[in-house]
Scaffold this active site. Structure first.
Site, PDB file in Angstrom:
ATOM      1  N   LYS A 111       0.807  -1.321  -0.129  1.00 34.07           N
ATOM      2  CA  LYS A 111       0.100   0.010   0.204  1.00 34.07           C
ATOM      3  C   LYS A 111       1.045   1.249  -0.007  1.00 34.07           C
ATOM      4  O   LYS A 111       0.474   2.056  -0.688  1.00 34.07           O
ATOM      5  CB  LYS A 111      -1.018   0.084   1.173  1.00 34.07           C
ATOM      6  N   LYS A 195      -4.026 -10.151  -6.749  1.00 36.75           N
ATOM      7  CA  LYS A 195      -5.194 -10.576  -5.775  1.00 36.75           C
ATOM      8  C   LYS A 195      -6.513  -9.422  -6.248  1.00 36.75           C
ATOM      9  O   LYS A 195      -6.348  -8.446  -6.391  1.00 36.75           O
ATOM     10  CB  LYS A 195      -4.751 -10.351  -4.322  1.00 36.75           C
ATOM     11  N   LYS A 198     -10.568  -5.103  -2.958  1.00 35.74           N
ATOM     12  CA  LYS A 198     -11.592  -4.146  -3.039  1.00 35.74           C
ATOM     13  C   LYS A 198     -11.288  -2.626  -3.202  1.00 35.74           C
ATOM     14  O   LYS A 198     -11.936  -1.790  -3.874  1.00 35.74           O
ATOM     15  CB  LYS A 198     -12.600  -3.956  -1.729  1.00 35.74           C
TER      16      LYS A 198
HETATM   17  P1  ATP Z   1      -8.265  -3.702   0.606  1.00 36.33           P
HETATM   18  O1  ATP Z   1      -8.089  -3.770  -0.887  1.00 36.33           O
HETATM   19  O2  ATP Z   1      -8.852  -2.621   1.261  1.00 36.33           O
HETATM   20  O3  ATP Z   1      -6.947  -4.033   1.178  1.00 36.33           O
HETATM   21  P2  ATP Z   1      -9.689  -6.396   0.652  1.00 36.33           P
HETATM   22  O4  ATP Z   1     -10.335  -6.625  -0.514  1.00 36.33           O
HETATM   23  O5  ATP Z   1      -8.279  -6.998   0.631  1.00 36.33           O
HETATM   24  O6  ATP Z   1      -9.167  -4.738   0.925  1.00 36.33           O
HETATM   25  P3  ATP Z   1     -10.024  -6.794   3.362  1.00 36.33           P
HETATM   26  O7  ATP Z   1     -10.901  -5.825   3.969  1.00 36.33           O
HETATM   27  O8  ATP Z   1      -8.729  -6.715   3.710  1.00 36.33           O
HETATM   28  O9  ATP Z   1     -10.284  -6.799   1.846  1.00 36.33           O
HETATM   29  O10 ATP Z   1     -10.311  -8.187   3.519  1.00 36.33           O
HETATM   30  C1  ATP Z   1     -11.366  -8.794   4.448  1.00 36.33           C
HETATM   31  C2  ATP Z   1     -11.301 -10.286   4.233  1.00 36.33           C
HETATM   32  O11 ATP Z   1     -11.346 -11.067   2.990  1.00 36.33           O
HETATM   33  C3  ATP Z   1      -9.969 -10.826   4.700  1.00 36.33           C
HETATM   34  O12 ATP Z   1     -10.016 -11.749   5.755  1.00 36.33           O
HETATM   35  C4  ATP Z   1      -9.027 -11.142   3.484  1.00 36.33           C
HETATM   36  O13 ATP Z   1      -8.159 -12.201   3.739  1.00 36.33           O
HETATM   37  C5  ATP Z   1     -10.190 -11.723   2.762  1.00 36.33           C
HETATM   38  N1  ATP Z   1      -9.670 -11.547   1.128  1.00 36.33           N
HETATM   39  C6  ATP Z   1      -9.763 -10.090   0.742  1.00 36.33           C
HETATM   40  N2  ATP Z   1      -9.390 -10.316  -0.584  1.00 36.33           N
HETATM   41  C7  ATP Z   1      -9.435 -11.641  -1.011  1.00 36.33           C
HETATM   42  C8  ATP Z   1      -9.138 -12.258  -1.973  1.00 36.33           C
HETATM   43  N3  ATP Z   1      -8.980 -11.779  -3.099  1.00 36.33           N
HETATM   44  N4  ATP Z   1      -9.234 -13.486  -1.859  1.00 36.33           N
HETATM   45  C9  ATP Z   1      -9.875 -14.278  -0.784  1.00 36.33           C
HETATM   46  N5  ATP Z   1      -9.821 -13.715   0.435  1.00 36.33           N
HETATM   47  C10 ATP Z   1      -9.717 -12.389   0.375  1.00 36.33           C
END
Ligand code: ATP
Ligand code: LTN
Length: 330
Positions: A111, A195, A198
């Site tokens: 980040k 990955k 969001k």
């Molecule tokens: P950001 O992009 O804001 O970092 P994020 O999409 O990675 O957000 P988080 O809020 O960090 O989402 O994650 C919420 C949960 O979803 C966590 O347990 C994270 O490990 C899981 N998660 C996020 N993205 C994935 C993915 N692509 N595949 C599987 N699990 C995911």
């Protein structure tokens, strides 16, 4: 009863990655564990975010939790910012994690390296301290998360060792990260070596997307030039990702899913089957989410959740304060 705790930060619209890696898993634990599922809203402030979006997204995620099968009678659903013990324990725990450790965290490196022209706030650096506090306040035994969050739970484990050893008693319970066997890391549909995230929405499927958009996104997902439906993340990352999504939503192993598509030589036909599977899951899920929003129960769930969570968290906080020598009085 053992405890389970997890949370999602309301930084952006939830994706299929969040659903498969985390959200869908939560309800599996609520019968066997005392379950605490929260919205990590303080974590959402670690990067700039529009206040109105943060507020409405927080409410959305509560509705998604309930739509995913979390029962507010069985599980405690709450906002991190409603329980001031999270901020208080953070101030204490900051002294037990080291700059070197925090600077090695992948999420921080990713980040902060993307922020070429902006100043990097302290919060994104100290994020794992806040997260460790979230877990330790509830003495969680298990922490269901996707792959990317395992490193933070590992760091929490290091902190538990360090803290308990320093005071020579079992102040904190040792938590363990648990991830789904299939789908702990769903990849972007447009760049399947990255990955699905969001806050980086290219290649995402959002849980709020309309069905025709979801179908379109899957049909145009990046694949390789071959024609075999095989799990090979190095040479066929796009196909492997779609196969993973299919397997996860069908509750099958990758091998079982691969077998189903043996001999199929049309990526188009395969993608259509994957899209059908995703829609079969997400259409009723979204309907339930809309019903929860309409039912108007969210504030009541959060008020009750904050009460239950605060009671447990404050008990731990008191114990920690006493342990480190703060003068705790009536
Ligand atoms: P950001 O992009 O804001 O970092 P994020 O999409 O990675 O957000 P988080 O809020 O960090 O989402 O994650 C919420 C949960 O979803 C966590 O347990 C994270 O490990 C899981 N998660 C996020 N993205 C994935 C993915 N692509 N595949 C599987 N699990 C995911
Ligand atoms: N960092 C997590 C959200 C989160 C969390 C937690 C998850 C904050 N505190 C405690 C599990 C346990 C994320 O980005 N998903």
């Amino acid at each position: 009863m053992k405890r389970c705790l997890s949370g999602i930060k309301p930084t952006g619209n939830l994706t299929l990655g969040n659903y498969i890696g985390a959200l869908r898993e939560f309800k599996k634990y609520q019968d066997e564990y005392e379950t605490f599922i929260f919205i990590a809203d303080l974590h959402a402030l670690t990067l700039p975010i529009d206040p109105a979006f943060l507020r409405s997204n927080t409410k959305d995620i509560v509705a998604f939790y309930i739509a995913a099968g979390l029962d507010p009678q069985k599980s405690t659903i709450f906002l991190q910012s409603d329980v001031s013990a999270h901020s208080e324990i953070n101030t204490i725990l900051e002294n037990y994690l080291y700059m070197g450790e925090l600077s090695r965290m992948t999420q921080f490196k990713d980040k902060s390296s993307k922020m070429k022209h902006e100043a990097v706030g302290l919060g994104i650096f100290t994020y794992p301290v806040l997260m460790a506090g979230d877990i330790l306040l509830y003495n969680a035994d298990v922490v269901p998360v996707g792959d990317d969050q395992r490193q933070h739970v590992e760091l929490t484990r290091d902190l538990v060792h360090r803290f308990n050893a320093r005071y020579n008693k079992e102040v904190f319970v040792m938590p363990q990260a648990i991830s789904p066997k299939v789908g702990a890391r769903i990849m972007s549909l447009s760049e399947p070596t990255k990955k699905m995230s969001k806050s980086d929405p290219k290649g995402d499927i959002f849980l709020k997307d309309e069905p025709n958009i979801i179908r379109k996104k899957i049909m145009s997902a990046v694949t390789d030039t071959g024609n075999e439906i095989k799990y090979d993340p190095v040479n066929k990352p796009g196909i492997s990702n779609l196969l993973t999504i299919y397997a996860a939503l069908s509750n099958k192993t990758i091998e079982e899913a691969e077998k189903e598509f043996e001999g199929m030589s049309q990526y188009g036909t395969f993608k259509k089957i994957v899209a059908d599977k995703v829609l079969e899951e997400l259409i009723p899920f979204k309907q339930r989410y809309e019903e929860v929003l309409k039912s108007g129960i969210i504030d009541q769930v959060l008020t009750e959740g904050a009460k239950r969570a605060s009671y447990i968290a404050n008990k731990t906080l008191r114990k920690v304060k006493k342990t480190v020598g703060l003068y705790v009085h009536d």
